[in-house]
Write an enzyme that holds these catalytic residues in place. Sequence first.
Site, PDB file in Angstrom:
ATOM      1  N   LYS A 116     -34.493 -33.150 -26.920  1.00 26.96           N
ATOM      2  CA  LYS A 116     -35.111 -32.225 -27.876  1.00 26.96           C
ATOM      3  C   LYS A 116     -34.639 -30.786 -27.622  1.00 26.96           C
ATOM      4  O   LYS A 116     -34.531 -29.993 -28.555  1.00 26.96           O
ATOM      5  CB  LYS A 116     -36.631 -32.285 -27.752  1.00 26.96           C
ATOM      6  CG  LYS A 116     -37.244 -33.560 -28.318  1.00 26.96           C
ATOM      7  CD  LYS A 116     -38.758 -33.407 -28.402  1.00 26.96           C
ATOM      8  CE  LYS A 116     -39.479 -34.727 -28.350  1.00 26.96           C
ATOM      9  NZ  LYS A 116     -39.316 -35.556 -29.519  1.00 26.96           N
ATOM     10  N   GLU A 200     -43.268 -24.697 -27.014  1.00 28.96           N
ATOM     11  CA  GLU A 200     -43.132 -24.361 -28.436  1.00 28.96           C
ATOM     12  C   GLU A 200     -44.430 -23.757 -28.928  1.00 28.96           C
ATOM     13  O   GLU A 200     -45.489 -24.045 -28.382  1.00 28.96           O
ATOM     14  CB  GLU A 200     -42.920 -25.652 -29.244  1.00 28.96           C
ATOM     15  CG  GLU A 200     -41.501 -25.976 -29.575  1.00 28.96           C
ATOM     16  CD  GLU A 200     -41.378 -27.260 -30.409  1.00 28.96           C
ATOM     17  OE1 GLU A 200     -40.276 -27.795 -30.428  1.00 28.96           O
ATOM     18  OE2 GLU A 200     -42.361 -27.724 -31.024  1.00 28.96           O
ATOM     19  N   HIS A 235     -50.339 -38.191 -31.979  1.00 31.70           N
ATOM     20  CA  HIS A 235     -49.002 -37.724 -32.401  1.00 31.70           C
ATOM     21  C   HIS A 235     -48.112 -38.864 -32.849  1.00 31.70           C
ATOM     22  O   HIS A 235     -46.900 -38.744 -32.871  1.00 31.70           O
ATOM     23  CB  HIS A 235     -48.290 -36.933 -31.295  1.00 31.70           C
ATOM     24  CG  HIS A 235     -49.096 -35.803 -30.744  1.00 31.70           C
ATOM     25  ND1 HIS A 235     -49.497 -34.742 -31.525  1.00 31.70           N
ATOM     26  CD2 HIS A 235     -49.586 -35.570 -29.512  1.00 31.70           C
ATOM     27  CE1 HIS A 235     -50.191 -33.902 -30.774  1.00 31.70           C
ATOM     28  NE2 HIS A 235     -50.261 -34.389 -29.561  1.00 31.70           N
ATOM     29  N   ARG A 292     -31.660 -43.729 -35.321  1.00 27.98           N
ATOM     30  CA  ARG A 292     -31.895 -45.184 -35.406  1.00 27.98           C
ATOM     31  C   ARG A 292     -32.603 -45.477 -36.716  1.00 27.98           C
ATOM     32  O   ARG A 292     -32.922 -44.576 -37.475  1.00 27.98           O
ATOM     33  CB  ARG A 292     -32.808 -45.596 -34.255  1.00 27.98           C
ATOM     34  CG  ARG A 292     -34.090 -44.743 -34.256  1.00 27.98           C
ATOM     35  CD  ARG A 292     -35.123 -45.262 -33.296  1.00 27.98           C
ATOM     36  NE  ARG A 292     -36.141 -44.271 -32.992  1.00 27.98           N
ATOM     37  CZ  ARG A 292     -37.246 -44.082 -33.692  1.00 27.98           C
ATOM     38  NH1 ARG A 292     -37.499 -44.788 -34.771  1.00 27.98           N
ATOM     39  NH2 ARG A 292     -38.120 -43.156 -33.339  1.00 27.98           N
TER      40      ARG A 292
HETATM   41  P1  ADP Z   1     -41.815 -37.623 -30.722  1.00 26.64           P
HETATM   42  O1  ADP Z   1     -40.435 -37.641 -30.178  1.00 26.64           O
HETATM   43  O2  ADP Z   1     -42.834 -38.052 -29.750  1.00 26.64           O
HETATM   44  O3  ADP Z   1     -41.882 -38.285 -32.053  1.00 26.64           O
HETATM   45  P2  ADP Z   1     -41.941 -35.062 -32.153  1.00 26.64           P
HETATM   46  O4  ADP Z   1     -41.368 -33.778 -31.675  1.00 26.64           O
HETATM   47  O5  ADP Z   1     -41.215 -35.748 -33.240  1.00 26.64           O
HETATM   48  O6  ADP Z   1     -42.114 -36.050 -30.924  1.00 26.64           O
HETATM   49  O7  ADP Z   1     -43.437 -34.798 -32.602  1.00 26.64           O
HETATM   50  C1  ADP Z   1     -44.332 -35.811 -32.920  1.00 26.64           C
HETATM   51  C2  ADP Z   1     -45.582 -35.217 -33.528  1.00 26.64           C
HETATM   52  O8  ADP Z   1     -46.203 -34.293 -32.639  1.00 26.64           O
HETATM   53  C3  ADP Z   1     -45.362 -34.420 -34.794  1.00 26.64           C
HETATM   54  O9  ADP Z   1     -45.318 -35.217 -35.948  1.00 26.64           O
HETATM   55  C4  ADP Z   1     -46.579 -33.514 -34.783  1.00 26.64           C
HETATM   56  O10 ADP Z   1     -47.740 -34.187 -35.193  1.00 26.64           O
HETATM   57  C5  ADP Z   1     -46.727 -33.181 -33.328  1.00 26.64           C
HETATM   58  N1  ADP Z   1     -45.985 -31.958 -32.969  1.00 26.64           N
HETATM   59  C6  ADP Z   1     -44.781 -31.872 -32.362  1.00 26.64           C
HETATM   60  N2  ADP Z   1     -44.404 -30.587 -32.186  1.00 26.64           N
HETATM   61  C7  ADP Z   1     -45.401 -29.828 -32.711  1.00 26.64           C
HETATM   62  C8  ADP Z   1     -45.627 -28.410 -32.827  1.00 26.64           C
HETATM   63  N3  ADP Z   1     -44.762 -27.523 -32.352  1.00 26.64           N
HETATM   64  N4  ADP Z   1     -46.763 -27.997 -33.430  1.00 26.64           N
HETATM   65  C9  ADP Z   1     -47.672 -28.885 -33.885  1.00 26.64           C
HETATM   66  N5  ADP Z   1     -47.525 -30.209 -33.783  1.00 26.64           N
HETATM   67  C10 ADP Z   1     -46.409 -30.698 -33.200  1.00 26.64           C
HETATM   68  P1  ADP Z   2     -40.780 -43.603 -35.847  1.00 22.29           P
HETATM   69  O1  ADP Z   2     -40.271 -42.289 -35.329  1.00 22.29           O
HETATM   70  O2  ADP Z   2     -39.735 -44.589 -36.246  1.00 22.29           O
HETATM   71  O3  ADP Z   2     -41.849 -43.448 -36.821  1.00 22.29           O
HETATM   72  P2  ADP Z   2     -42.280 -43.940 -33.470  1.00 22.29           P
HETATM   73  O4  ADP Z   2     -42.104 -42.549 -32.983  1.00 22.29           O
HETATM   74  O5  ADP Z   2     -43.636 -44.412 -33.773  1.00 22.29           O
HETATM   75  O6  ADP Z   2     -41.372 -44.310 -34.664  1.00 22.29           O
HETATM   76  O7  ADP Z   2     -41.580 -44.892 -32.429  1.00 22.29           O
HETATM   77  C1  ADP Z   2     -41.043 -46.142 -32.777  1.00 22.29           C
HETATM   78  C2  ADP Z   2     -41.345 -47.123 -31.728  1.00 22.29           C
HETATM   79  O8  ADP Z   2     -40.619 -46.875 -30.577  1.00 22.29           O
HETATM   80  C3  ADP Z   2     -42.764 -47.149 -31.323  1.00 22.29           C
HETATM   81  O9  ADP Z   2     -43.016 -48.470 -31.046  1.00 22.29           O
HETATM   82  C4  ADP Z   2     -42.808 -46.269 -30.089  1.00 22.29           C
HETATM   83  O10 ADP Z   2     -43.832 -46.659 -29.227  1.00 22.29           O
HETATM   84  C5  ADP Z   2     -41.454 -46.505 -29.514  1.00 22.29           C
HETATM   85  N1  ADP Z   2     -40.780 -45.334 -28.969  1.00 22.29           N
HETATM   86  C6  ADP Z   2     -40.173 -44.366 -29.646  1.00 22.29           C
HETATM   87  N2  ADP Z   2     -39.550 -43.529 -28.837  1.00 22.29           N
HETATM   88  C7  ADP Z   2     -39.772 -43.978 -27.597  1.00 22.29           C
HETATM   89  C8  ADP Z   2     -39.365 -43.562 -26.315  1.00 22.29           C
HETATM   90  N3  ADP Z   2     -38.593 -42.511 -26.124  1.00 22.29           N
HETATM   91  N4  ADP Z   2     -39.783 -44.277 -25.268  1.00 22.29           N
HETATM   92  C9  ADP Z   2     -40.555 -45.353 -25.435  1.00 22.29           C
HETATM   93  N5  ADP Z   2     -40.943 -45.809 -26.623  1.00 22.29           N
HETATM   94  C10 ADP Z   2     -40.567 -45.136 -27.679  1.00 22.29           C
HETATM   95 MG    MG Z   3     -40.738 -37.731 -33.696  1.00 20.42          MG
END
Ligand code: ADP
Ligand code: ADP
Ligand code: MG
Length: 491
Positions: A116, A200, A235, A292
Amino acid sequence: MIKRILIANRSEIACRIIKTCKKMGIETVAVYSDIDSESLHTKLADYKYCIGGTSAKESYLNMDLIIEAAQECGADSIHPGYGFLSENPEFNKKVIESGLTFIGPNFESMALLGSKTASRELMIKNNVPVVPGLKSNSGALEDYINFANSAGYPVLIKAAAGGGGKGMRIVRQEGELEESIATAKRESMSAFGSEEVFIEKYIEEPRHIEFQVAGDKFGNYIHLFERECSLQRRHQKIIEESPSTALDDELRERMANAAINAVQSAGYDNIGTVEFLLDKNNNFYFLEVNARIQVEHPITEEVTNTDLVEMQINISNGLKLDTAKIYTQNGWAIECRIYAEDGFNNFLPSSGKILYLQTPEGDGIRYDSGIETGSNISVFYDPILAKLIAYANTREDARLKIIDALKNNVILGVRTSIPFMIKLLESDEFIKGNTYTNLIEQKYNEFTKYDDESTLHYAIAAASNINRSADSYTEPWLGLGKWEILSNFGE
Ligand code: ADP
Ligand code: ADP
Ligand code: MG
């Protein structure tokens, strides 16, 4: 050309990939752990291969074993699905080096986008707006404090390697900063094997809007519009829709351009998703690229009439994207993730045997499932059971259709998120499209209030608990706990 694909995954996404392969005349190899020997994906594939083990680490995360399996089965390629090894550039590289095709982007772009912090830097360079923040954990506590003071609280500590909503800490005041950084580092180390965290600005009540994009090996890029995924718990998304109620054509185009710019800048060459947050003033900020297939890809398939798995395979086969084709967004699609967890008890995971499954059917109803009656749901893997997708001409029709379908989706044996999702879809906030990422957390008590309407669904939830309690209590009714109200059901 790809002729036999090993699917390095399980459950609904493995079944989903098999479906497209059948259509394309491509053979499939399912791999499975010891406890998955009877899983649905092993029955649908042309060949199956036991990789043994129980935990994800011993089985679906075991790179060498999976590659060995592919070679032994005569597979020419590996599809990683989502989760597990799907975004692991080391695995991607190993697959290529062993002479197989990896159905996904090249590993260099995957590595670049996987962090990230690295992808944030890349976006800044390419003028894609990011959430205000600091680079990484190289700085001292003082840097975090200074940033938080200038950006204003709350702030968010995030794991650079994070995923699946894990490794995030909201900080509301200076006194909590030091401890939150330490906790986030610990969490990230145990979940992702990396201590790198960054800070952030925490965006208040944002929407999560993401764009489906695709690139080929010739530098062509397209987008397939947005998905709104603001309804989340911990989240992580539970209900998604396309289109989003928040975008007009002008904003949609600006975000789509930013999304294409994001993947293009990384030399990305397969389908992928660019995630953004949208604040209340319609400012959007890049979050991350998911390199992916996405869990919620079906809603895009429904509104654009596209098969995204087919697109992945075609790109990996070296075919060009059809850039002359004009993709349009027609109608409205909503997806509910059916999880084995208790929506009325803080989404507590539930495990057990599926004693009975009734899947909903009908025009515009799609059920992407990894289960059948008799399936065992273990605590070892992600609790997703299936995805229910409803498609209709209008949002309201899709909403009514999916509520009806949820009510006809009977799953006995484990608790599911179904009753909770019905309440959510019936709420004023959803009806009006007033959704944001912490809505569920804020209004949890309201969404879980008991009323007559959902009695049947409480009944199903309770009935599903009888199975579990039968094992653990001598008197099964004792296991019903707060569901005892059902003794009056039907009177
Ligand atoms: P992940 O890799 O776990 O999916 P993301 O960065 O995509 O992490 O964030 C997942 C969720 O976490 C977002 O959809 C949002 O709900 C919350 N989130 C992430 N960053 C922020 C932020 N800077 N401010 C508010 N919510 C956040
Ligand atoms: P999407 O971003 O496709 O909506 P999610 O963030 O919910 O999906 O993640 C997709 C699947 O992969 C979920 O089952 C989640 O638990 C798993 N997952 C995603 N990223 C990771 C990670 N970095 N480590 C472990 N599990 C992950
Ligand atoms: Mg995400």
